[in-house]
Design an enzyme around this catalytic site. Structure first.
Site, PDB file in Angstrom:
ATOM      1  N   TYR A 183      48.065  33.677  37.639  1.00 28.28           N
ATOM      2  CA  TYR A 183      48.464  33.977  39.074  1.00 28.28           C
ATOM      3  C   TYR A 183      47.840  32.787  40.192  1.00 28.28           C
ATOM      4  CZ  TYR A 183      48.809  35.417  43.903  1.00 28.28           C
ATOM      5  OH  TYR A 183      49.169  35.793  45.448  1.00 28.28           O
ATOM      6  N   ARG A 251      35.242  42.193  48.941  1.00 26.85           N
ATOM      7  CA  ARG A 251      36.446  41.542  49.441  1.00 26.85           C
ATOM      8  C   ARG A 251      36.563  41.303  50.995  1.00 26.85           C
ATOM      9  NH1 ARG A 251      36.113  41.039  44.819  1.00 26.85           N
ATOM     10  NH2 ARG A 251      37.592  41.414  42.920  1.00 26.85           N
TER      11      ARG A 251
END
Length: 372
Positions: A183, A251
């Site tokens: 990806y 994150r």
């Protein structure tokens, strides 16, 4: 005359919010979307949330005829159509490469024949691999990966050559890519080829590197969607959110409303042409912290996350955004905090049906040796 904007993937999560943003600012919007079953369900039609003023063309970005039809009369293009998901990309290699790489190539060949005023492509923070780190002596470390023996020993943090733990810091656009999944590789390809062909054929292109986007309209039954939607799907079904490693990986979670506004600015600000820009919140949270906040927002505090202690091929430890460049070039400033966004998301989620397919996805990865 209002400008006509095409959004490939425009019936999806981010694309539909961008459509709302553009319509509110006087643009006409057309969406090209194949209404993928994984995202929209098995009997997908026009999503209820898609603004009625959006012209929807059901078609695939790999279909040259559909792309040419969608480009008729268009002034600018947002290219969001993509297969999304790190884990799944590691075994559906052909599909991810075909949708993301070939689909982008088909669009670009059509744009060479019919240039537009601007092309904005959705890139991804995944292309960085590990984020930027700082050593104890102050040195910045931009190329770092965890070894297989380290992961097998459950030593999750990134270390220097002497074995000392490195400090994660905000990642700027200048950090070199470190492509750790199919990806990520495909998103980097999309970004680079759009900027390259846009430059060669003189239609200005902009790449926006999205971090972890969250908000309403995410596909709750897609086990490879954003982590907040995955957690929500588990919680709504009374199941514990599954967290890899120890849950302390960090994150950047950015509201889809802030992302939509950044996308509009990338169209309107002349100085954005040719840029690749981070679009995040500029803040970081641990995955465990986010799971707890999602549970609290849904009134599911009694459901504790399951810390699996496993690692997944293609995953990284820490990565969060330095948004200095987007602030300078676009005048971008995040407005929606994670806390505020979760309140709205929780309200929306309570009216949704979520089929929890996370266990199936986990079993698929395990069967292929992609989790350990």
């Amino acid at each position: 005359m209002k400008k006509q904007i095409l959004i490939s993937g425009g019936a999806g999560f981010i694309g539909s919010h961008l459509a709302d943003e553009l319509l509110a600012h006087g643009y006409r919007v057309r969406a090209l979307d194949n209404l993928s079953e994984q995202v929209h369900g098995p009997r997908a039609g026009r999503p209820d949330y898609l603004h009625p003023d959006v012209e929807l063309i059901v078609g695939d970005v790999r279909d040259r005829a559909a792309v040419r039809r969608a480009l008729e009369g268009v002034d600018a293009v947002y290219h969001f159509a993509a297969a999304v998901g790190v884990g799944q990309s590691m075994y559906e290699i052909a599909r991810y490469t075909e949708v993301n790489n070939l689909g982008t190539a088909v669009l670009l060949e059509a744009l060479i024949e019919r240039p537009v005023e601007r092309l904005i492509v959705a890139s991804s923070m995944s292309l960085y691999g590990e984020g930027l780190y700082r050593a104890a002596d102050g040195r910045l470390i931009s190329e770092s990966e965890r070894s297989l023996p380290q992961l097998k020993a459950s030593e999750w943090e990134v270390r220097d050559a002497e074995g000392k733990i490195l400090e994660p810091i905000a990642t700027p656009e200048t950090k070199p890519p470190c492509l750790s999944s199919v990806y990520a590789l495909s998103k980097y390809d999309q970004e680079r080829i759009c900027l390259m062909i846009g430059r060669a054929y003189r239609f200005p292109a902009v790449a926006l590197r999205f971090f972890n986007v969250f908000g309403t309209r995410q596909a709750l039954s897609n086990p490879y969607t954003g982590v907040l939607a995955i957690f929500a799907s588990r919680l709504l079904n009374g199941n514990r959110p599954l967290i890899f490693e120890d849950g302390l990986q960090r994150r950047d979670f950015v509201s889809v409303y802030d992302v939509a506004r950044a996308c509009r600015l990338a169209l309107e600000v002349p100085e954005a042409a040719g840029e690749a820009l981070n679009i995040g919140s500029g803040r970081s949270y641990t995955i465990r912290e986010v799971a707890d906040r999602m549970a609290a927002a849904l009134g599911k505090e009694g459901i504790q996350p399951e810390i699996t202690g496993q690692y997944r091929a293609g995953d990284i430890r820490h990565c969060f955004a330095d948004i200095t460049r987007a602030r300078k070039v676009l005048g971008y400033e995040p407005r929606v905090t994670l806390e505020e966004g979760l309140v709205e998301l929780a309200s929306w989620l309570k009216g949704q049906v979520a089929i929890d397919r996370v266990s199936d996805a986990r079993a698929e990865l395990a069967a292929r040796g992609l989790t350990r």
